[in-house]
Design a protein around this motif. Sequence first.
Motif: not given
Lengths: 100, 251
Positions: A35-36, A38, A41, B24-26, B93, B208-209
């Motif tokens: 749950f970063a 930042a 990615q 995984n995504a931020y 994320s 990602v987004f």
Amino acid sequence: MSATAKNLASKNLFLLVIVVALILLPLMTQRDAEFAGADGQAEEVITEINPGYEPWFNSIWEPPSGEIESLFFSLQAAIGSGFVCYYLGYLRGRKKEQEE
Amino acid sequence: MYGRRFGIFIAIYLVSVFLALPDNAYAMHIMEGFLPVQWCVFWFALTIPFLIVGLWSIQKTIKHNPSLKMMLGLAGAFAFVLSALKIPSVTGSCSHPTGVGLGAVLFGPWAMSVLGCIVLIFQAILLAHGGLSTLGANTFSMAVVGPFVAYAVYKACQKSGAPLGLSVFLAAALGDLLTYVTTSLQLALAFPAETGGVVASFVKFMGVFAFTQVPLAVSEGLLTVVVFNFLAAYNKRELQELSVLPGEVRA
């Protein structure tokens, strides 16, 4: 409570419960996720596509620590919700006064 | 009546999100310095006219009806709160909603471009979140595309006779989602992949987004409906003055 207020409160409460469930769900299903928050990615994807890319401009100021950063984030939320609640309370009081 | 519709909606949503789960995504705004100079200039140039018309539109609204200033403050404050909330998503994320949909429904898309830009400046300067060099691009996605999508969706829903709550929900949720689709597109245009070009990059950045944003968009939609319900119950007259709700304005 008047009928409108009751109706409104139950409708909104129902919606808020869904929001809370939506927020809790990932925490329960993705137990080992980081749950970063930042922006790392996207940065990684950019470096992957264009390995030579160098950021050409740096932030003029960065919060010195995660604590300071969270201070500003909570300040932002506090200012915003402070005004939202002030205004909604004001509306409610005004309506009540008009009805009397 | 709300219950069944939302139940069905959430079931469909959960299935589709779990099917499309990327690793995984931020998801956030474009970081400082992470957009090549020429693109920064391009997005600034594209955004500035919206800000100018936005300032003019706000001035007109307030001049016409000074009592609306408070509600304008509400629109700004709502965007302020929501964009400060980093919320976990099913992708493992975090990201944050934008909160611009409410203001777009109330005051139209132009006014929100100004308010959204103010929020972004606050975050760029004090939080090193987003950035000043990327302010043009981020304003375009969050404060131009988001509000315009929200406004168009709201008007279309109202025209087709959709219930008020559903219209507001869809407007805010889609405005939120499209903001991050725009962000992906902006990054893809600036960083086309060697094989596959802009399209391949777009797909990557979408991973990602945009996916992370789906549950947040739903939350934003619901929260916007909560505030809107309140306004409709306690401030119907001003909503009618803004032509958000149909009906004659009684003096």
